[in-house]
Scaffold this motif. Structure first.
Motif, PDB file in Angstrom:
ATOM      1  N   LEU A 295      21.363  13.825   3.397  1.00 27.95           N
ATOM      2  CA  LEU A 295      20.252  12.924   3.090  1.00 27.95           C
ATOM      3  C   LEU A 295      19.178  13.635   2.265  1.00 27.95           C
ATOM      4  N   LYS A 296      18.856  14.859   2.650  1.00 24.06           N
ATOM      5  CA  LYS A 296      17.872  15.631   1.886  1.00 24.06           C
ATOM      6  C   LYS A 296      18.346  15.875   0.452  1.00 24.06           C
ATOM      7  N   THR A 297      19.620  16.227   0.310  1.00 24.72           N
ATOM      8  CA  THR A 297      20.180  16.510  -1.016  1.00 24.72           C
ATOM      9  C   THR A 297      20.153  15.269  -1.904  1.00 24.72           C
ATOM     10  N   LEU A 298      20.483  14.124  -1.328  1.00 24.32           N
ATOM     11  CA  LEU A 298      20.483  12.873  -2.088  1.00 24.32           C
ATOM     12  C   LEU A 298      19.093  12.569  -2.641  1.00 24.32           C
ATOM     13  N   LEU A 299      18.075  12.730  -1.814  1.00 25.49           N
ATOM     14  CA  LEU A 299      16.701  12.451  -2.238  1.00 25.49           C
ATOM     15  C   LEU A 299      16.205  13.501  -3.227  1.00 25.49           C
ATOM     16  N   TRP A 300      16.521  14.758  -2.944  1.00 23.93           N
ATOM     17  CA  TRP A 300      16.005  15.841  -3.788  1.00 23.93           C
ATOM     18  C   TRP A 300      16.585  15.772  -5.204  1.00 23.93           C
ATOM     19  N   LYS A 301      17.850  15.438  -5.312  1.00 21.15           N
ATOM     20  CA  LYS A 301      18.480  15.342  -6.642  1.00 21.15           C
ATOM     21  C   LYS A 301      17.762  14.305  -7.512  1.00 21.15           C
ATOM     22  N   LYS A 302      17.272  13.251  -6.866  1.00 23.83           N
ATOM     23  CA  LYS A 302      16.642  12.174  -7.634  1.00 23.83           C
ATOM     24  C   LYS A 302      15.251  12.540  -8.131  1.00 23.83           C
ATOM     25  N   ILE A 303      14.524  13.384  -7.376  1.00 22.62           N
ATOM     26  CA  ILE A 303      13.151  13.681  -7.793  1.00 22.62           C
ATOM     27  C   ILE A 303      12.975  15.105  -8.310  1.00 22.62           C
ATOM     28  N   SER A 304      14.020  15.937  -8.224  1.00 20.97           N
ATOM     29  CA  SER A 304      13.877  17.310  -8.735  1.00 20.97           C
ATOM     30  C   SER A 304      13.718  17.286 -10.258  1.00 20.97           C
ATOM     31  N   ASN A 305      13.041  18.273 -10.741  1.00 18.74           N
ATOM     32  CA  ASN A 305      12.749  18.409 -12.184  1.00 18.74           C
ATOM     33  C   ASN A 305      11.930  17.224 -12.713  1.00 18.74           C
ATOM     34  N   THR A 306      11.150  16.618 -11.850  1.00 15.28           N
ATOM     35  CA  THR A 306      10.194  15.592 -12.278  1.00 15.28           C
ATOM     36  C   THR A 306       8.820  15.994 -11.783  1.00 15.28           C
ATOM     37  N   LYS A 307       7.794  15.260 -12.212  1.00 16.49           N
ATOM     38  CA  LYS A 307       6.428  15.597 -11.786  1.00 16.49           C
ATOM     39  C   LYS A 307       6.235  15.388 -10.283  1.00 16.49           C
ATOM     40  N   TYR A 308       7.129  14.615  -9.646  1.00 15.96           N
ATOM     41  CA  TYR A 308       6.986  14.325  -8.227  1.00 15.96           C
ATOM     42  C   TYR A 308       7.498  15.448  -7.343  1.00 15.96           C
ATOM     43  N   SER A 309       8.243  16.372  -7.898  1.00 16.46           N
ATOM     44  CA  SER A 309       8.793  17.470  -7.079  1.00 16.46           C
ATOM     45  C   SER A 309       7.794  18.577  -6.870  1.00 16.46           C
TER      46      SER A 309
ATOM     47  N   ALA B 180      13.784   1.363  -3.976  1.00 17.08           N
ATOM     48  CA  ALA B 180      14.646   2.508  -4.311  1.00 17.08           C
ATOM     49  C   ALA B 180      15.396   2.236  -5.612  1.00 17.08           C
ATOM     50  N   PRO B 181      15.674   3.270  -6.417  1.00 19.57           N
ATOM     51  CA  PRO B 181      16.454   3.095  -7.652  1.00 19.57           C
ATOM     52  C   PRO B 181      17.801   2.434  -7.349  1.00 19.57           C
ATOM     53  N   LEU B 182      18.215   1.504  -8.173  1.00 15.50           N
ATOM     54  CA  LEU B 182      19.426   0.724  -7.922  1.00 15.50           C
ATOM     55  C   LEU B 182      20.669   1.593  -7.797  1.00 15.50           C
ATOM     56  N   GLU B 183      20.757   2.645  -8.634  1.00 18.13           N
ATOM     57  CA  GLU B 183      21.947   3.493  -8.617  1.00 18.13           C
ATOM     58  C   GLU B 183      22.032   4.345  -7.342  1.00 18.13           C
ATOM     59  N   LEU B 184      20.921   4.392  -6.584  1.00 22.39           N
ATOM     60  CA  LEU B 184      20.861   5.230  -5.386  1.00 22.39           C
ATOM     61  C   LEU B 184      20.902   4.399  -4.099  1.00 22.39           C
ATOM     62  N   LYS B 185      20.517   3.144  -4.201  1.00 19.94           N
ATOM     63  CA  LYS B 185      20.224   2.328  -3.020  1.00 19.94           C
ATOM     64  C   LYS B 185      21.419   2.173  -2.082  1.00 19.94           C
TER      65      LYS B 185
ATOM     66  N   PHE C 132       0.798  -1.224   0.000  1.00 18.85           N
ATOM     67  CA  PHE C 132       0.000   0.000   0.000  1.00 18.85           C
ATOM     68  C   PHE C 132       0.835   1.281   0.000  1.00 18.85           C
ATOM     69  N   ALA C 133       2.138   1.163   0.073  1.00 20.61           N
ATOM     70  CA  ALA C 133       2.991   2.362   0.100  1.00 20.61           C
ATOM     71  C   ALA C 133       2.913   3.115  -1.235  1.00 20.61           C
ATOM     72  N   PRO C 134       3.056   4.448  -1.198  1.00 21.83           N
ATOM     73  CA  PRO C 134       3.076   5.217  -2.462  1.00 21.83           C
ATOM     74  C   PRO C 134       4.293   4.840  -3.312  1.00 21.83           C
ATOM     75  N   ALA C 135       4.311   5.293  -4.544  1.00 21.17           N
ATOM     76  CA  ALA C 135       5.459   5.082  -5.426  1.00 21.17           C
ATOM     77  C   ALA C 135       6.715   5.673  -4.783  1.00 21.17           C
ATOM     78  N   TRP C 136       7.894   5.121  -5.131  1.00 17.78           N
ATOM     79  CA  TRP C 136       9.118   5.540  -4.454  1.00 17.78           C
ATOM     80  C   TRP C 136       9.376   7.047  -4.544  1.00 17.78           C
ATOM     81  N   PRO C 137       9.224   7.698  -5.698  1.00 18.31           N
ATOM     82  CA  PRO C 137       9.477   9.151  -5.739  1.00 18.31           C
ATOM     83  C   PRO C 137       8.577   9.926  -4.778  1.00 18.31           C
ATOM     84  N   ARG C 138       7.345   9.454  -4.596  1.00 21.33           N
ATOM     85  CA  ARG C 138       6.452  10.126  -3.644  1.00 21.33           C
ATOM     86  C   ARG C 138       6.872   9.850  -2.207  1.00 21.33           C
ATOM     87  N   ARG C 139       7.397   8.658  -1.961  1.00 20.30           N
ATOM     88  CA  ARG C 139       7.949   8.378  -0.634  1.00 20.30           C
ATOM     89  C   ARG C 139       9.158   9.266  -0.356  1.00 20.30           C
TER      90      ARG C 139
END
Length: 431
Positions: free
Chosen positions: A417-431, A381-386, A264-271
């Motif tokens: 930690l914030k920077t790592l997550l933000w870089k992955k979802i910035s400039n996408t519809k999830y940001s 989590a995306p493999l390149e980030l995990k 039931f968890a949201p998609a990873w970018p939303r998490r």
């Protein structure tokens, strides 16, 4: 039909009788005994559920008490007319976990809301819950008639210092409180308005909600009447969007809990977006505008998010001010660290030689939050980030609450930690 009734009677009340054995030769009595026990236990559970509900859910008592005091002119508030005269503030579903702290979902002006009020003093004053006790004598005793506006402001300032510490921003907070108390916007605060806001401030959850409103990580306060207050409804009241019902939790192994959460968890970018909001909340309450605050029960059931996947702190009753915790620990006798625990997990060290609690909480907010986020973020989590994410979360979880670590090191871990997550979802519809 008569035979069927006779058979049912035998199954329910005489499972071991010879008559039943002769009528049902193919069924062993021990199985029927199990059925009988199942019906008995089911009936008992249903009865206990009803009894528990009637004990916990007393919204009608809240309404009677509040409206009685409103009609007497003892209290005031922005929702009093809607609650007591127009009946447009409606109690709907009971969410209470304690009979003295009533929580309901409700409807106000065609908007879903949460309604909260306390009836502790009422229950102490009179054992009959449907009577109208004189709670105003206990709760609404301050300020007294004849108190000037300057004296009331001084009362507020001293109270806030005792709860939040001597912060330079308290004068601005007093002004905000006065503004909220002035319901009719006439530039004055009546005695009923002053009594109502003073009673509200005695509620820890309300005080924290009012103090931590700036970044909108807490529920928005919509109105009040006396010490009853109304907040926005948070759609998702668990970190995973859904949680196992409390009565099932002890029965299910942790693996099943984990599988349900993952389903039931949201998609990873939303998490990731929710997690960034949670980390911002930790940042906000650490040396924030109104001092330090501690999360004293880090649980997936105390944090949630709205429909835009913006983080919301669901249960502020599990958050405490630094002043509250220091007051609890000061001079407290102890034999072990567990004796120095405020709430569920705000624990300080026990000085075994002096037999007294020390003042520093061992595990800081950030370490607790990273413990919550480990499963929440690593699954899917995306493999390149995990690998990097796992490394940073592990580092975060080992942080201690010692004063020497609290400043630079904590801020560095949190920002990384914030920077790592933000870089992955910035400039996408999830940001």
């Amino acid at each position: 039909m008569r035979r069927i009734r006779r058979l049912v009677h035998l199954v329910l009340f005489c499972p071991s009788s010879k008559g039943l054995q002769s009528r049902l030769p193919g069924i062993k009595v021990k199985y029927l005994l199990v059925v009988w026990l199942g019906i008995f236990v089911g009936s008992w559970v249903a009865y206990m559920h009803y009894a528990s509900y009637s004990e916990l859910c007393r919204g009608h008592v809240c309404r009677v008490i509040i409206c009685d005091q409103y009609k007497k002119g003892i209290i005031s508030g922005s929702t009093c007319k809607d609650l007591c005269e127009e009946r447009s503030l409606l109690f709907q579903h009971c969410l209470s976990s304690s009979p003295t702290q009533q929580v309901y979902s409700g409807l106000w002006r065609e908007t879903e809301v949460i309604i909260k009020c306390g009836i502790e003093e009422a229950l102490k004053a009179d054992g009959h819950p449907d009577s109208v006790p004189r709670r105003d004598v206990v709760l609404f005793d301050k300020p007294t008639r004849g108190t000037s506006m300057d004296e009331f402001k001084e009362m507020l300032l001293n109270f806030l210092k005792s709860k939040l510490g001597d912060q330079p921003s308290l004068a601005a907070l007093v002004s905000r409180i006065i503004g909220m108390a002035d319901v009719n916007r006439d530039g004055k605060v009546s005695l009923a308005e002053a009594k109502s806001i003073w009673a509200l401030l005695q509620l820890n959850e309300f005080l924290l909600m009012f103090s931590l409103h700036e970044k909108e990580h807490t529920s928005k306060l919509l109105g009040h009447c006396g010490d009853l207050y109304v907040t926005e409804k948070i759609p998702h009241t668990s970190l995973y969007g859904v949680d196992v019902p409390p009565f099932l939790q002890p029965l299910l192994p942790s693996v099943v809990h984990q599988i349900i959460h993952q389903w039931f968890a949201p998609a990873w970018p939303r998490r990731a977006k929710i997690s960034i909001g949670l980390l911002e909340f930790v940042e906000e309450i650490f040396h924030g505008t109104y001092g330090n605050f501690y999360i004293c029960e880090a649980s997936v059931r105390n944090v949630g998010y709205n429909d835009k996947y913006d983080f919301k702190m669901v249960n502020l009753r599990k958050v405490a001010t630094e002043m509250t915790i220091r007051g609890f620990l000061k001079g407290r006798h102890c034999e072990q660290n567990g004796d120095c625990t405020y709430g569920k997990d705000c624990t300080a060290m026990c000085d075994k030689l002096m037999k007294q609690c020390k003042s520093d909480v061992v595990q800081p907010n950030l370490a607790k939050v990273c413990g919550l986020l480990q499963d929440f973020l690593l699954y899917g989590a995306p493999l390149e980030l995990k690998e990097e994410l796992q490394k940073q979360l592990r580092t975060c979880m080992t942080l201690s609450g010692l004063a020497s670590q609290m400043e630079v090191h904590h801020s560095l871990v949190l920002n990384n930690l914030k920077t790592l997550l933000w870089k992955k979802i910035s400039n996408t519809k999830y940001s």
